[in-house]
Design a protein around this motif. Sequence first.
Motif, mmCIF file in Angstrom:
data_model
loop_
_atom_site.group_PDB
_atom_site.id
_atom_site.type_symbol
_atom_site.label_atom_id
_atom_site.label_comp_id
_atom_site.label_asym_id
_atom_site.label_seq_id
_atom_site.Cartn_x
_atom_site.Cartn_y
_atom_site.Cartn_z
ATOM 1 N N ASN A 1 0.686 -1.187 -0.105
ATOM 2 C CA ASN A 1 0.073 0.014 -0.025
ATOM 3 C C ASN A 1 0.686 1.107 0.006
ATOM 4 O O ASN A 1 0.160 2.313 0.220
ATOM 5 C CB ASN A 1 -0.930 0.095 1.188
ATOM 6 C CG ASN A 1 -2.062 -1.020 1.291
ATOM 7 O OD1 ASN A 1 -2.446 -1.457 0.052
ATOM 8 N ND2 ASN A 1 -2.180 -1.669 2.360
ATOM 9 N N LEU A 2 2.013 1.302 -0.137
ATOM 10 C CA LEU A 2 3.180 2.266 -0.100
ATOM 11 C C LEU A 2 3.474 2.916 -1.442
ATOM 12 O O LEU A 2 4.536 2.828 -1.715
ATOM 13 C CB LEU A 2 4.358 1.781 0.770
ATOM 14 C CG LEU A 2 4.104 1.723 2.222
ATOM 15 C CD1 LEU A 2 5.406 1.248 2.798
ATOM 16 C CD2 LEU A 2 3.391 2.564 2.995
ATOM 17 N N HIS A 3 2.366 3.127 -2.271
ATOM 18 C CA HIS A 3 2.464 3.486 -3.628
ATOM 19 C C HIS A 3 3.401 4.912 -3.838
ATOM 20 O O HIS A 3 3.713 5.269 -4.904
ATOM 21 C CB HIS A 3 1.257 3.745 -4.450
ATOM 22 C CG HIS A 3 0.484 2.242 -4.144
ATOM 23 N ND1 HIS A 3 0.940 1.172 -4.739
ATOM 24 C CD2 HIS A 3 -0.667 1.941 -3.699
ATOM 25 C CE1 HIS A 3 0.121 0.187 -4.503
ATOM 26 N NE2 HIS A 3 -1.038 0.603 -3.870
ATOM 27 N N ASN A 4 3.423 5.674 -2.713
ATOM 28 C CA ASN A 4 4.126 7.006 -2.936
ATOM 29 C C ASN A 4 5.726 7.059 -2.572
ATOM 30 O O ASN A 4 6.360 7.997 -2.433
ATOM 31 C CB ASN A 4 3.385 8.093 -2.119
ATOM 32 C CG ASN A 4 2.120 8.476 -2.755
ATOM 33 O OD1 ASN A 4 1.918 8.814 -3.705
ATOM 34 N ND2 ASN A 4 1.059 8.085 -1.651
ATOM 35 N N LEU A 5 6.184 5.769 -2.061
ATOM 36 C CA LEU A 5 7.442 5.648 -1.493
ATOM 37 C C LEU A 5 8.342 5.710 -2.701
ATOM 38 O O LEU A 5 8.460 5.314 -3.671
ATOM 39 C CB LEU A 5 7.634 4.064 -0.916
ATOM 40 C CG LEU A 5 8.455 3.928 0.201
ATOM 41 C CD1 LEU A 5 8.187 4.828 1.336
ATOM 42 C CD2 LEU A 5 8.575 2.428 0.761
ATOM 43 N N PHE B 1 8.031 -4.488 -6.450
ATOM 44 C CA PHE B 1 7.879 -4.110 -7.768
ATOM 45 C C PHE B 1 6.522 -3.367 -7.906
ATOM 46 O O PHE B 1 6.477 -2.626 -9.177
ATOM 47 C CB PHE B 1 7.955 -5.387 -8.353
ATOM 48 C CG PHE B 1 9.280 -6.002 -8.447
ATOM 49 C CD1 PHE B 1 10.526 -5.209 -8.553
ATOM 50 C CD2 PHE B 1 9.182 -7.363 -8.211
ATOM 51 C CE1 PHE B 1 11.568 -6.049 -8.456
ATOM 52 C CE2 PHE B 1 10.262 -8.056 -7.974
ATOM 53 C CZ PHE B 1 11.511 -7.529 -8.190
ATOM 54 N N LYS B 2 5.696 -3.074 -6.890
ATOM 55 C CA LYS B 2 4.623 -2.281 -6.853
ATOM 56 C C LYS B 2 4.877 -0.741 -6.773
ATOM 57 O O LYS B 2 4.309 0.070 -6.764
ATOM 58 C CB LYS B 2 3.507 -2.715 -5.886
ATOM 59 C CG LYS B 2 2.981 -4.166 -6.248
ATOM 60 C CD LYS B 2 2.024 -4.551 -5.269
ATOM 61 C CE LYS B 2 1.778 -6.006 -5.561
ATOM 62 N NZ LYS B 2 0.627 -6.668 -4.655
ATOM 63 N N LEU C 1 12.329 -6.504 -11.966
ATOM 64 C CA LEU C 1 13.063 -5.120 -11.506
ATOM 65 C C LEU C 1 12.905 -3.969 -12.731
ATOM 66 O O LEU C 1 12.846 -2.873 -12.190
ATOM 67 C CB LEU C 1 14.541 -5.328 -11.406
ATOM 68 C CG LEU C 1 15.507 -4.614 -10.661
ATOM 69 C CD1 LEU C 1 14.944 -4.702 -9.106
ATOM 70 C CD2 LEU C 1 17.024 -4.919 -10.843
ATOM 71 N N ARG C 2 12.562 -4.511 -13.835
ATOM 72 C CA ARG C 2 12.471 -3.273 -14.869
ATOM 73 C C ARG C 2 11.160 -2.342 -14.447
ATOM 74 O O ARG C 2 11.012 -1.176 -14.955
ATOM 75 C CB ARG C 2 12.136 -3.995 -16.142
ATOM 76 C CG ARG C 2 10.761 -4.619 -16.449
ATOM 77 C CD ARG C 2 10.794 -5.328 -17.678
ATOM 78 N NE ARG C 2 9.389 -5.788 -17.787
ATOM 79 C CZ ARG C 2 8.696 -6.728 -17.300
ATOM 80 N NH1 ARG C 2 9.495 -7.710 -16.437
ATOM 81 N NH2 ARG C 2 7.461 -7.430 -17.631
ATOM 82 N N LEU C 3 10.210 -2.962 -13.467
ATOM 83 C CA LEU C 3 9.143 -2.261 -13.193
ATOM 84 C C LEU C 3 9.539 -0.949 -12.164
ATOM 85 O O LEU C 3 8.600 0.057 -12.202
ATOM 86 C CB LEU C 3 8.165 -2.938 -12.497
ATOM 87 C CG LEU C 3 7.562 -4.065 -13.216
ATOM 88 C CD1 LEU C 3 6.833 -5.019 -12.308
ATOM 89 C CD2 LEU C 3 6.927 -3.660 -14.368
#
Length: 551
Positions: A214-218, A237-238, A260-262
Amino acid sequence: MAYSAKPSHLLLFVFFLSSLECILATTREGEALVKWKNSLAPSSFLDSWSLTNLDNLCNWTGITCNSAGSVSKINLFEKQLDGMLSEFGFTSFPNLNNLTLANNFFSGPIPPAIENLTQLQYLDLRNNYLDGPIPFQVSHLQSLLILNLSQNALQAPNWSHFSPMPFLRILNLSYNPLASKFPYFISNSHSLTHLSLNYNEFTGDLVRESVFANLHNLEVLSLVGNSFEGSFPPDIFKLSKLKRLALSSNKFSGSIPNDLRLLHDLESLYLGNNSFEGPLPPNIFKLSKLKNLVIWSNKFSGSVSNDIGLLSELETLDLNSNFFEGPLPPNVFKLSKLRFLHLWGNNFSGSISNNIGLLSELETLDLNSNFFEGPLPPNVFKLSKLKFFALRENNFSGFISKDIGLLSQLESLYLGSNFFEGPLPPHIFRLSKLRDLDLSDNRNLFEGSIPIGLGLLTNFSFLDLNSNNLGGYIPSDIGNLKLLVYLDLSSNQLTGQLSKIISNLTNLISLDVSYNSFSGNIQSDLWNFPKEYNNHPTLEYIAFKWEPFYR
């Protein structure tokens, strides 16, 4: 007329009450600060904090007020303050939004009453001596944007009592003995951009715990120096905004997924000192913004793809202590921004291309402990910014060009345990910034004398010329090397007497002159100079003639 006067009188009265309230609030805040000051060790930094100076509260050291004259910021960064927070009046500062007490000597626990600072947005208590469990009331500071409790002696609380902090952007708990699983409240603090938990005692398998989903802003995730284990956490990777990922010095294992490319914005990847294995995933070379690739001390293997040339922004490449093999890929020399190249402790082989001269920004070149061979390429001496040059334990051969004198910024030169030959180039001893020189164990192929000029290198602290074929006298100006702490001249053909020269090296810690052809009784000569010997309070190891001698 009487009717029209009533509103103005009322407004005047309200203004009077408001002003009185501001004065009383300012007085309460000033009194609370003075009370706290009196609980601390005396400090000249707080001389302005006085009950006789309440009218000037907003000009006290470290104090900032809002437009109403109420304290909004307390910044006492690095003021050498010593004491505790227990007497701080947490209920007396309703408008405080910034509390900075970093780099002082505060000790004891963080009081639970800190939750009363309801407007606080910035809390920085780093680099003190605070101890005890972090109180869960800290998480009640729901307006907090930045929380830094690093570099203390804080202990892990029961994290289940902590509430998510919805506006928190930066959380730094590094350098504390926090021993627990990953703090779950962090996983639901969705605004986090920077998370640092370095050098604690956190444990657990982050794959099973799924803590990052849930830490999409990290943008920064740093978990260095803990005991996290298991495979590479796929939830990472998210984190599509991630710029810095640091997982070094944990117990991670397994291969690195090609996903890792993500992480297309990644600029720094630190995976050192784990048990990762296998080849580098091909997609790692598609991280076009990568500046730092640091994966030392793992079990990576195979050759390094020529696609490494796609990492055009790379400044640091650290592959130390793995199992990489084969020649260096030609495109590594196209990394024009590279400053630090660390390849120590692998199985690389082959010669070094003359294209190494294209790495014009290079400051560190560490090729120690590989199987490189052949002469030094001429263009290596065009690396004018080089400070650290290390080729130990390879199969390099040939003469050392006088062009080595062009490396004017060089501070450390390690060429030991190779097959270099011929005389020592005097140009080495004109490198005025040189501190460490290791030309040892070149299979007795170095010959001739030690060039005059050694004494000009007044920054010298380390000199190792052992196991060569050097002869003649040691230059007398070696006594000018007042900073020298390590000297090894053993296993050569050196002659002459040493005692007076040695007695001038007053910072020497280790001395080995065994297996030479010096004249006189060296031990006896030296110990017959009690005045000079008294100048050697740090000398720990001495080896003369054939028998080592320990003090």
